[in-house]
Design a protein around this motif. Sequence first.
Motif, PDB file in Angstrom:
ATOM      1  N   GLY A  55     -33.485  37.871  59.148  1.00 59.58           N
ATOM      2  CA  GLY A  55     -33.793  39.241  59.541  1.00 59.58           C
ATOM      3  C   GLY A  55     -32.771  40.292  59.147  1.00 59.58           C
ATOM      4  N   ILE A  56     -31.776  39.918  58.371  1.00 61.60           N
ATOM      5  CA  ILE A  56     -30.774  40.887  57.923  1.00 61.60           C
ATOM      6  C   ILE A  56     -31.351  41.680  56.763  1.00 61.60           C
ATOM      7  CG2 ILE A  56     -28.472  41.204  56.963  1.00 61.60           C
ATOM      8  CD1 ILE A  56     -27.685  38.624  58.405  1.00 61.60           C
ATOM      9  N   ARG A  57     -31.272  43.000  56.873  1.00 62.92           N
ATOM     10  CA  ARG A  57     -31.864  43.893  55.882  1.00 62.92           C
ATOM     11  C   ARG A  57     -30.800  44.634  55.082  1.00 62.92           C
ATOM     12  NH1 ARG A  57     -34.973  43.810  60.417  1.00 62.92           N
ATOM     13  NH2 ARG A  57     -37.264  43.878  60.195  1.00 62.92           N
ATOM     14  N   ASN A  58     -31.160  44.953  53.868  1.00 63.48           N
ATOM     15  CA  ASN A  58     -30.335  45.804  53.022  1.00 63.48           C
ATOM     16  C   ASN A  58     -31.286  46.712  52.254  1.00 63.48           C
ATOM     17  OD1 ASN A  58     -28.187  46.928  51.687  1.00 63.48           O
ATOM     18  ND2 ASN A  58     -28.028  45.313  50.171  1.00 63.48           N
ATOM     19  N   MET A  59     -31.025  48.030  52.293  1.00 62.71           N
ATOM     20  CA  MET A  59     -31.917  48.987  51.656  1.00 62.71           C
ATOM     21  C   MET A  59     -31.092  50.017  50.900  1.00 62.71           C
ATOM     22  SD  MET A  59     -34.516  49.625  54.845  1.00 62.71           S
ATOM     23  CE  MET A  59     -35.904  50.187  53.847  1.00 62.71           C
ATOM     24  N   VAL A  60     -31.654  50.512  49.834  1.00 62.15           N
ATOM     25  CA  VAL A  60     -30.998  51.590  49.103  1.00 62.15           C
ATOM     26  C   VAL A  60     -31.083  52.856  49.962  1.00 62.15           C
ATOM     27  CG1 VAL A  60     -33.103  52.293  47.867  1.00 62.15           C
ATOM     28  CG2 VAL A  60     -30.840  52.722  46.860  1.00 62.15           C
ATOM     29  N   ASP A  61     -30.047  53.667  49.901  1.00 63.01           N
ATOM     30  CA  ASP A  61     -29.950  54.841  50.784  1.00 63.01           C
ATOM     31  C   ASP A  61     -31.146  55.778  50.640  1.00 63.01           C
ATOM     32  OD1 ASP A  61     -26.313  55.284  50.629  1.00 63.01           O
ATOM     33  OD2 ASP A  61     -27.579  53.978  51.854  1.00 63.01           O
ATOM     34  N   SER A  62     -31.683  55.884  49.440  1.00 65.65           N
ATOM     35  CA  SER A  62     -32.736  56.863  49.191  1.00 65.65           C
ATOM     36  C   SER A  62     -34.044  56.554  49.922  1.00 65.65           C
ATOM     37  CB  SER A  62     -33.007  56.973  47.689  1.00 65.65           C
ATOM     38  OG  SER A  62     -33.479  55.739  47.174  1.00 65.65           O
TER      39      SER A  62
END
Length: 115
Positions: A55-62
Amino acid sequence: QVQLVESGGGLVQAGESLSLSCAASGNTFSINTMGWYRQTPGKQRELVAIISSGGIRNMVDSVKGRFTISRDNAKNTVYLQMNNLNSEDSGVYFCYYRTGQATYWGQGTQVTVSL
């Protein structure tokens, strides 16, 4: 081998929403990371959002605040809900699956946001 089947995408106007899904099958592992990258002509493929089996997420800031990534581990499926789309979100979206040292890619699905 892991097979990835993507669905969703299409043509929308700015401000509208789209959802993508990607189902993994084959030699899948319970510990993995799935998500989405996108590519536009002349540019490198870039991370949009990924989520681990924990469940760990990583997303681009935009896309933060507009996109939501989620997954169903029982179905080996990852979802990307994209809201308030803008023209810079256009591109080919590739499903991503990584486990250990192996990385797999979907065939890509086109997302086009018109002004």
